[in-house]
Design an enzyme around this catalytic site. Structure first.
Site, PDB file in Angstrom:
ATOM      1  N   GLU A 427       3.725 -26.281 -56.658  1.00  0.00           N
ATOM      2  CA  GLU A 427       5.062 -26.339 -57.266  1.00  0.00           C
ATOM      3  C   GLU A 427       5.048 -27.122 -58.572  1.00  0.00           C
ATOM      4  O   GLU A 427       6.042 -27.755 -58.924  1.00  0.00           O
ATOM      5  CB  GLU A 427       6.071 -26.976 -56.302  1.00  0.00           C
ATOM      6  CG  GLU A 427       6.638 -26.020 -55.316  1.00  0.00           C
ATOM      7  CD  GLU A 427       6.901 -24.685 -55.942  1.00  0.00           C
ATOM      8  OE1 GLU A 427       7.472 -24.653 -57.037  1.00  0.00           O
ATOM      9  OE2 GLU A 427       6.503 -23.679 -55.353  1.00  0.00           O
TER      10      GLU A 427
HETATM   11  C1  LIG Z   1      -2.378 -24.602 -50.698  1.00  0.00           C
HETATM   12  C2  LIG Z   1      -1.686 -23.985 -51.870  1.00  0.00           C
HETATM   13  C3  LIG Z   1      -0.511 -23.291 -51.675  1.00  0.00           C
HETATM   14  C4  LIG Z   1       0.133 -22.687 -52.760  1.00  0.00           C
HETATM   15  N1  LIG Z   1       1.258 -21.914 -52.539  1.00  0.00           N
HETATM   16  C5  LIG Z   1       1.725 -21.145 -53.549  1.00  0.00           C
HETATM   17  C6  LIG Z   1       2.735 -20.160 -53.312  1.00  0.00           C
HETATM   18  O1  LIG Z   1       3.254 -20.018 -52.210  1.00  0.00           O
HETATM   19  N2  LIG Z   1       3.114 -19.368 -54.339  1.00  0.00           N
HETATM   20  C7  LIG Z   1       2.572 -19.477 -55.582  1.00  0.00           C
HETATM   21  O2  LIG Z   1       2.941 -18.725 -56.463  1.00  0.00           O
HETATM   22  N3  LIG Z   1       1.619 -20.419 -55.845  1.00  0.00           N
HETATM   23  C8  LIG Z   1       1.190 -21.240 -54.868  1.00  0.00           C
HETATM   24  N4  LIG Z   1       0.204 -22.172 -55.115  1.00  0.00           N
HETATM   25  C9  LIG Z   1      -0.285 -22.349 -56.464  1.00  0.00           C
HETATM   26  C10 LIG Z   1       0.101 -23.699 -57.070  1.00  0.00           C
HETATM   27  O3  LIG Z   1       1.465 -23.719 -57.398  1.00  0.00           O
HETATM   28  C11 LIG Z   1      -0.836 -23.942 -58.266  1.00  0.00           C
HETATM   29  O4  LIG Z   1      -2.113 -24.236 -57.719  1.00  0.00           O
HETATM   30  C12 LIG Z   1      -0.370 -25.061 -59.153  1.00  0.00           C
HETATM   31  O5  LIG Z   1       0.821 -24.721 -59.807  1.00  0.00           O
HETATM   32  C13 LIG Z   1      -1.422 -25.429 -60.214  1.00  0.00           C
HETATM   33  O6  LIG Z   1      -1.968 -24.294 -60.824  1.00  0.00           O
HETATM   34  P1  LIG Z   1      -3.555 -24.111 -60.864  1.00  0.00           P
HETATM   35  O7  LIG Z   1      -4.094 -24.297 -59.499  1.00  0.00           O
HETATM   36  O8  LIG Z   1      -3.881 -22.838 -61.548  1.00  0.00           O
HETATM   37  O9  LIG Z   1      -4.078 -25.309 -61.739  1.00  0.00           O
HETATM   38  P2  LIG Z   1      -4.178 -25.318 -63.335  1.00  0.00           P
HETATM   39  O10 LIG Z   1      -2.931 -24.789 -63.922  1.00  0.00           O
HETATM   40  O11 LIG Z   1      -5.460 -24.705 -63.733  1.00  0.00           O
HETATM   41  O12 LIG Z   1      -4.234 -26.891 -63.607  1.00  0.00           O
HETATM   42  C14 LIG Z   1      -5.457 -27.661 -63.544  1.00  0.00           C
HETATM   43  C15 LIG Z   1      -5.160 -29.043 -64.107  1.00  0.00           C
HETATM   44  O13 LIG Z   1      -4.749 -28.919 -65.474  1.00  0.00           O
HETATM   45  C16 LIG Z   1      -3.463 -29.486 -65.666  1.00  0.00           C
HETATM   46  N5  LIG Z   1      -2.706 -28.677 -66.614  1.00  0.00           N
HETATM   47  C17 LIG Z   1      -2.591 -27.329 -66.652  1.00  0.00           C
HETATM   48  N6  LIG Z   1      -1.812 -26.963 -67.678  1.00  0.00           N
HETATM   49  C18 LIG Z   1      -1.411 -28.083 -68.291  1.00  0.00           C
HETATM   50  C19 LIG Z   1      -0.589 -28.359 -69.421  1.00  0.00           C
HETATM   51  N7  LIG Z   1       0.016 -27.403 -70.103  1.00  0.00           N
HETATM   52  N8  LIG Z   1      -0.412 -29.659 -69.782  1.00  0.00           N
HETATM   53  C20 LIG Z   1      -0.963 -30.642 -69.091  1.00  0.00           C
HETATM   54  N9  LIG Z   1      -1.765 -30.449 -68.016  1.00  0.00           N
HETATM   55  C21 LIG Z   1      -1.975 -29.183 -67.619  1.00  0.00           C
HETATM   56  C22 LIG Z   1      -2.813 -29.529 -64.299  1.00  0.00           C
HETATM   57  O14 LIG Z   1      -1.854 -30.568 -64.198  1.00  0.00           O
HETATM   58  C23 LIG Z   1      -4.010 -29.761 -63.384  1.00  0.00           C
HETATM   59  O15 LIG Z   1      -4.320 -31.121 -63.304  1.00  0.00           O
HETATM   60  C24 LIG Z   1      -0.415 -22.817 -54.054  1.00  0.00           C
HETATM   61  C25 LIG Z   1      -1.599 -23.553 -54.237  1.00  0.00           C
HETATM   62  C26 LIG Z   1      -2.242 -24.106 -53.167  1.00  0.00           C
HETATM   63  C27 LIG Z   1      -3.545 -24.823 -53.408  1.00  0.00           C
END
Ligand SMILES: Cc1cc2nc3c(=O)[nH]c(=O)nc-3n(C[C@H](O)[C@H](O)[C@H](O)COP(=O)(O)OP(=O)(O)OC[C@H]3O[C@@H](n4cnc5c(N)ncnc54)[C@H](O)[C@@H]3O)c2cc1C
Length: 585
Positions: A427
Site C-alpha cells: 500500500e
Molecule cells: C505480500 C504482498 C502483498 C501485496 N498485495 C498487493 C495487492 O493486493 N494488490 C496490489 O496491487 N499490490 C500488492 N502488493 C504490492 C505492493 O503494494 C508493492 O510491493 C509496493 O507498493 C512496493 O512496490 P515494489 O514492490 O515494486 O517496490 P519498488 O516500487 O520497486 O520499490 C523499491 C524501493 O524503492 C523505493 N522507491 C520506489 N519508487 C520511489 C520513489 N519514486 N521515490 C522514493 N523511493 C522510491 C521504495 O520505497 C522501496 O524502498 C503486495 C506486495 C506484497 C509483498
C-alpha cells in the site's frame, strides 16, 4: 479499546449522526465483545496453521490453509462483513469507527485472514463511490454480505510504487472491455471459499495518454454474473502461482494472468483514463487499514510478551527476594512499557482519525464534512507510515522480551514480527507515504491543514498546563518541545523545498516520523487529561485511569524526545544523502 473509542474518538456521538443506524453504548459494546469472542475462538486458533501450511495453487485455483474456509463462512454467517455499509444494500449502517475497532480485533487475531475481508471493505466503498448504478445493483449486495470477496489488482512486475508504468491492456468490446496482462502480488487473488471474487483491475486503453493519467479502473469478476444476478461461466483469468514469503503466509499473494483465451471481461468503474482517481478511494481505505495492521500486530505481540514476562523466572532484581520473574527487571519493564504505550498511542491516533471519516460523510454541517475530509487526508499517510514503522519496533521488542524463546517459532512471537514486516511495504512504502505527506498534504497546501492541527495540539498543551499534574512536568515539557519541533520542521520545509529539489523527498521520512510521534503525544495527553479528571474525582475504583496517566507520562518521557533526532536529521537536508556518486557506494 473502549476508552479510545468512547472517550477519545467519541463513538457514541458519531453513532448518533444522521444516516447511521442509531445505536446506544450497550449495543456498541456488545458488538465489540462479540467480535472479541469471534477473534479469539475462531480466527486466532488458525493463525499458526495458516503460517505453517501457507497456500497453494491446484488446477488454476488457490487452496487456502485448513480452517480458513470454515472460518470465512462463519464470518459471513455472523454478518461481520456488512457492519459499516448502507442498510439499503444489506449493510448494518454502523460507524466506520466501530468497524475500525472490529478490524483491529480481526487483525490482531489473524492478519492473513483479515486481509481478505479488508480488501472487500475497500472495494465496496470504491464501487459505491465511483461505479454506475447497474454495477452497484449487480455487485454490491453480495460483496456487502461477504458472499463474494474482492481484491485490488494494481501491481505488475515493472509497476510497483510507480503505477504510471502499468501495461495491462483493456480493449473496448461493446458494453464491456476485454482485459489482457499480468498482475503480481495480488492478495487473496483467488480462494475456494466464496462464490465469486471481484477484482478491481488497473489497465490501459489503446488510445490512453501515457503515464498515470492514462489508466482506467475495471471490475473483473472471477465468474460472470448474468442480468438476474446468477453466476455463470468462469472469466478468462486465473492464479498462476502464489509467492513464498516472510510472513502472512496464510494469505495467498498471487501472480494473476488475465486474458490468455482472448480477454477477461471487465466493466469500467468511473470514467475512462480516470482509474487512479477512483483507485485512490480504495488505496486510502487500505492505507488506514494497513496502519491498523501495525497496531494489531503490536498489541498481540505485547500481550504475548507480557504473559511470558510474568511467567519466566530468571535472575534476581534489586529489592526483590530470591529469583524473580523477568517482569521485575527494569530493562524488561522498559520494553513492555514501550510496547504498551506505543500501542495505546497508535490506537488513539487511529481511532480519532477514523472518527473524521464518519464525520466527513455524516456531519450535518457541510463545512464540517469538508474539514474532516481534509483532516483525514493529512493524517492518512502519517497513520500508515508511523504505525507500521513503530509496529516493526514493537513486534521486535516482543521477540526480545522472550529472549531465545522469541526466536523459536513455538511461542508465536516471531510470527508477529514476520507478519508485521510487510506493513511498511505494501500500500505504498513509508517513503511513498512520506512523499505524499510532505509534497501533497503540506507543501501543496502551504501547511494550512497542518497549521490547524498544530493549533489543536497547542490547545491540549494549554489544558495540561492548567492542570499542574503531579509528576507530569517532564512529559509536558517534552510535548511542548515536540510541537515546537514539528512547527520548526514545517518552517524548514517551506523555506527549503524550492532551493533544493531533493529536499522534500530526502527529509520526508524524518518529517513523517516526527509528526507521527507528536500525534501520538497529542492523543496520549488528551487521554491523560481525561484520566486525571477521573482520578481527581475518585472515580477510578480499579486503577484503570491511574495506569492511563502513568502510560501517558511514559510516552511523554520515552517516545516524545525522539522528535529531536528526527528534527536534527531533517535539518541536514539532502546534502550528505546525495553527495556520493553512484559508483562511490
Ligand atoms: C505480500 C504482498 C502483498 C501485496 N498485495 C498487493 C495487492 O493486493 N494488490 C496490489 O496491487 N499490490 C500488492 N502488493 C504490492 C505492493 O503494494 C508493492 O510491493 C509496493 O507498493 C512496493 O512496490 P515494489 O514492490 O515494486 O517496490 P519498488 O516500487 O520497486 O520499490 C523499491 C524501493 O524503492 C523505493 N522507491 C520506489 N519508487 C520511489 C520513489 N519514486 N521515490 C522514493 N523511493 C522510491 C521504495 O520505497 C522501496 O524502498 C503486495 C506486495 C506484497 C509483498
Amino acid at each position: 479499546m473502549q476508552f479510545a473509542l468512547f472517550e477519545l474518538a467519541g463513538l457514541e456521538q458519531i453513532a448518533a449522526l444522521p444516516g447511521l443506524a442509531e445505536s446506544d453504548r450497550e449495543t456498541l459494546i456488545a458488538v465489540l465483545e462479540e467480535a472479541g469472542r469471534f477473534g479469539s475462538e475462531v480466527l486466532a486458533p488458525i493463525n499458526t496453521i495458516g503460517d505453517q501450511q501457507g497456500t497453494r495453487v491446484e488446477e488454476k485455483n488457490v487452496i487456502p490453509a485448513d480452517g480458513f474456509g470454515d472460518a470465512y463462512r462463519a464470518f459471513v454467517a455472523a454478518g461481520w462483513q456488512s457492519l459499516p455499509f448502507d442498510p439499503a444494500r444489506g449493510g448494518q449502517g454502523l460507524p466506520v469507527l466501530l468497524s475500525t475497532a472490529v478490524n483491529e480485533v480481526w487483525l490482531s487475531s489473524n492478519m492473513a485472514f483479515s486481509l481478505c475481508c479488508m480488501l472487500t471493505l475497500g472495494a465496496v466503498t470504491t464501487i459505491e463511490t465511483h461505479a454506475n448504478t447497474a454495477l452497484k445493483d449487480r455487485y454490491l449486495r453480495k460483496l456487502i454480505s461477504g458472499e463474494w470477496t474482492a481484491t485490488m489488482d494494481l501491481t505488475e512486475p515493472q509497476a510497483g510504487s510507480d503505477l504510471a508504468a502499468v501495461k495491462t491492456r483493456a480493449e473496448r468490446a461493446g458494453g464491456h472491455y476485454l482485459i489482457t496482462g499480468q498482475k503480481i502480488y495480488i492478495t487473496w487473488g483467488d480462494q475456494n471459499f466464496s462464490e465469486n471474487i471481484i477484482h478491481l483491475v488497473l489497465a490501459r486503453l489503446p488510445d490512453a495518454p501515457p503515464g498515470i493519467k492514462g489508466i482506467s479502473l475495471f471490475l473483473v469478476p472471477k465468474f460472470l454474473v448474468n442480468d438476474g444476478g446468477v453466476i455463470g461461466e468462469r472469466n478468462d483469468f486465473y492464479p498462476v502461482s502464489v509467492e513464498h514469503k516472510l510472513g502472512i503466509r496464510g494469505s495467498p499473494t498471487c501472480v494473476m494472468s488475465f486474458g490468455d483465451q482472448g480477454g477477461a471481461v471487465g466493466y469500467l468503474i468511473g470514467k475512462e483514463h480516470n482509474g487512479i482517481g477512483c483507485m485512490f478511494t480504495m488505496m486510502n481505505h487500505a492505507r488506514i487499514d494497513v496502519g491498523l495492521q501495525g497496531l494489531g500486530n503490536s498489541e498481540r505481540a505485547y500481550r504475548l510478551a507480557l504473559a511470558y514476562a510474568k511467567e519466566r523466572v530468571q535472575g534476581t532484581a534489586p529489592g526483590q527476594p530470591g529469583r524473580v520473574t523477568i517482569i521485575h527487571h527494569p530493562d524488561v519493564r522498559r520494553m513492555l512499557m514501550l510496547m504498551k504505550a506505543g500501542a495505546e498511542a497508535m490506537r488513539a491516533f487511529a481511532y480519532t482519525t477514523t472518527a473524521s471519516l464518519d464525520r466527513a460523510h455524516h456531519d450535518p454541517d457541510l463545512e464540517a464534512r469538508a474539514w474532516h475530509e481534509t483532516r483525514c487526508a493529512l493524517l492518512t499517510p502519517v497513520l500508515k507510515g508511523w504505525c507500521t514503522e513503530l509496529g516493526q519496533e514493537l513486534c521486535s521488542l516482543g521477540v526480545q522480551v522472550h529472549g531465545g524463546m522469541g526466536f523459536i517459532e513455538e511461542t508465536g512471537a516471531a510470527q508477529f514480527l514476520r507478519d508485521v514486516r510487510i506493513t511498511n511495504i505494501f500500500e505504498g512504502t513509508t517513503g511513498i507515504q512520506g512523499m505524499d505527506l510532505v509534497g501533497r498534504k503540506v507543501i501543496k497546501d502551504n501547511a494550512r491543514a497542518l497549521n490547524e492541527l498544530i493549533a489543536e495540539m497547542q490547545a491540549v498543551s494549554g489544558q495540561l498546563a492548567d492542570l499542574h499534574m503531579e509528576g507530569y512536568a517532564t512529559a509536558q515539557g517534552h510535548y511542548l518541545a515536540g510541537i515546537a519541533a514539528l512547527t520548526k520542521a514545517r518552517d524548514w520545509l517551506l523555506a527549503n523545498y524550492t532551493a533544493d529539489i531533493n529536499a522534500p523527498n530526502a527529509v520526508c521520512f524524518n518529517f513523517l516520523m516526527l509528526m507521527g510521534t507528536v500525534c501520538g503525544a497529542w492523543q496520549m495527553n488528551r487521554a491523560a487529561i481525561i484520566a486525571q479528571a477521573k482520578v481527581a474525582a475518585g472515580a477510578d475504583p480499579d486503577g484503570f485511569y491511574r495506569a492511563k496517566l502513568i502510560t501517558a507520562r511514559f510516552y511523554g518521557e520515552h517516545f516524545t524526545p525522539r522528535v529531536h533526532g528526527y528534527f536534527q536529521a531533517l535539518c541536514a537536508g539532502s546534502d550528505s544523502i546525495m553527495a556520493l556518486a553512484e559508483d562511490e557506494f
